[in-house]
Enzyme design. Structure first.
Site, mmCIF file in Angstrom:
data_model
loop_
_atom_site.group_PDB
_atom_site.id
_atom_site.type_symbol
_atom_site.label_atom_id
_atom_site.label_comp_id
_atom_site.label_asym_id
_atom_site.label_seq_id
_atom_site.Cartn_x
_atom_site.Cartn_y
_atom_site.Cartn_z
ATOM 1 N N ALA A 1 33.317 41.984 41.325
ATOM 2 C CA ALA A 1 34.769 41.875 41.195
ATOM 3 C C ALA A 1 35.080 41.600 39.729
ATOM 4 O O ALA A 1 34.185 41.294 38.940
ATOM 5 C CB ALA A 1 35.284 40.736 42.069
ATOM 6 N N LYS A 2 36.382 41.702 39.393
ATOM 7 C CA LYS A 2 36.744 41.514 37.981
ATOM 8 C C LYS A 2 36.402 40.099 37.508
ATOM 9 O O LYS A 2 36.262 39.842 36.339
ATOM 10 C CB LYS A 2 38.216 41.818 37.780
ATOM 11 C CG LYS A 2 38.490 43.307 37.928
ATOM 12 C CD LYS A 2 39.706 43.758 37.155
ATOM 13 C CE LYS A 2 39.797 45.287 37.112
ATOM 14 N NZ LYS A 2 40.760 45.865 37.995
ATOM 15 N N ARG A 3 36.269 39.144 38.472
ATOM 16 C CA ARG A 3 35.969 37.775 38.051
ATOM 17 C C ARG A 3 34.498 37.591 37.641
ATOM 18 O O ARG A 3 34.138 36.580 37.076
ATOM 19 C CB ARG A 3 36.325 36.793 39.180
ATOM 20 C CG ARG A 3 35.536 37.011 40.443
ATOM 21 C CD ARG A 3 35.947 36.085 41.567
ATOM 22 N NE ARG A 3 35.295 36.508 42.784
ATOM 23 C CZ ARG A 3 35.759 37.433 43.608
ATOM 24 N NH1 ARG A 3 36.905 37.999 43.360
ATOM 25 N NH2 ARG A 3 35.085 37.799 44.679
#
Ligand code: GLU
Length: 285
Positions: free
Chosen positions: A256-258
């Site tokens: 994920a972008k995190r």
């Protein structure tokens, strides 16, 4: 019949930096286009003004160039085309295929909890249709009074409006019957905060840009059933689709972008070359 030239696209949302999953997706689309002597396009899906930031758009384009990707023609920026999405919405509305939904998220959640065994679709429980039966005069009065509302597709009416059954071609799988009803129900096509939605814009733009082969992660495969219906309703050309696997992080979870460590920026800062990152993304030279 001769097949149309291959046109693919990579369509990220600028809500963060690109990670290895995006690199896989971009390389997948780029290689298919180039192998076929076709075109590869880039589109920035930034209709969600609360989550998208222009500095991420700049970073995305810089990262793609660093990765060694070249694209054809100008980058399409969705937020510059809101008028076109509004026109598509207006056309569906004029045919009685949309209805205003005044429900809040909390009201929908309460309603679903009260049903008990509410049917689930691709993105969770389906909307129970509360606002579909509001009488037209009341609808108009509430809209005229400025009450916030989304616009939902009346799925049953939409399915009646197209010659069924619809099908789409998934490369490798052949023809798949499109069955958007149980997957999406009365899906939102124009959000309360943005007079458009992912489903509407992506389908509109793939048609507007002449995309002939839609490539993207397999998490978006269910959406294709709905996109095929929108194409039929709007008379837009029908591409082929080729969904790809999702790249997992070191813990086996979807990226994920995190996951900062897997961003192209951090890999680049850690000294990886573009070729090394292409290999990490599943595309060794
Ligand atoms: N903008 C979408 C995303 O970043 C991809 C849309 C698509 O490829 O259909 O997940």
């Amino acid at each position: 019949m001769a097949r149309a030239p291959v046109v693919t696209r990579f369509a990220p949302s600028p809500t963060g930096f690109l990670h290895l999953g995006h690199a896989h997706s971009a390389l997948f689309a780029h290689r298919l286009a180039r192998a076929a002597g076709g075109r590869f396009l880039v589109r920035i899906e930034d209709i969600d003004a609360t989550r998208c930031r222009p500095e991420f758009t700049d970073a995305i384009l810089e990262d793609l160039a660093w990765l060694g990707l070249d694209w054809d023609g100008p980058v399409r920026i969705q937020s510059e085309h809101m008028r076109e999405y509004a026109d598509a919405i207006a056309s569906l509305e004029a045919r009685g295929l949309l209805y205003p939904c005044f429900c809040t998220r909390a009201a929908i959640a309460r309603e679903i909890a009260a049903i008990g065994n509410a049917p689930h679709g691709a993105d969770g429980p389906l909307y129970p249709g509360t606002c579909r039966t509001i009488p037209p005069a009341e609808r108009e009065a509430r809209r005229a009074a400025g009450e916030p509302h989304a616009l939902r597709l009346d799925m049953a009416a939409a399915l009646r409006a197209v010659p069924g059954p619809l099908a789409f071609e998934e490369v490798g799988d052949g023809l798949v019957t499109a069955d958007p009803g149980p997957l999406f129900g009365d899906v939102v096509l124009a959000r309360k905060d943005t007079p458009a939605s992912y489903h509407l814009c992506v389908t509109h733009d793939d048609a507007a840009q002449g995309v002939t082969l839609v490539t993207r992660g397999e998490d978006l495969k269910p959406a294709t059933h709905l996109h095929r219906l929108l194409q039929a309703l709007m008379g837009w050309p029908v591409p082929r689709w080729q969904h790809h696997r999702l790249i997992a992080g070191p813990d086996g979870r979807r990226l994920a972008k995190r996951d900062r460590a897997a961003t192209l920026r951090s890999l680049r800062e850690a000294g990886h070359s573009p070729a090394a990152v292409r290999a990490l993304a599943g595309f060794p030279d």
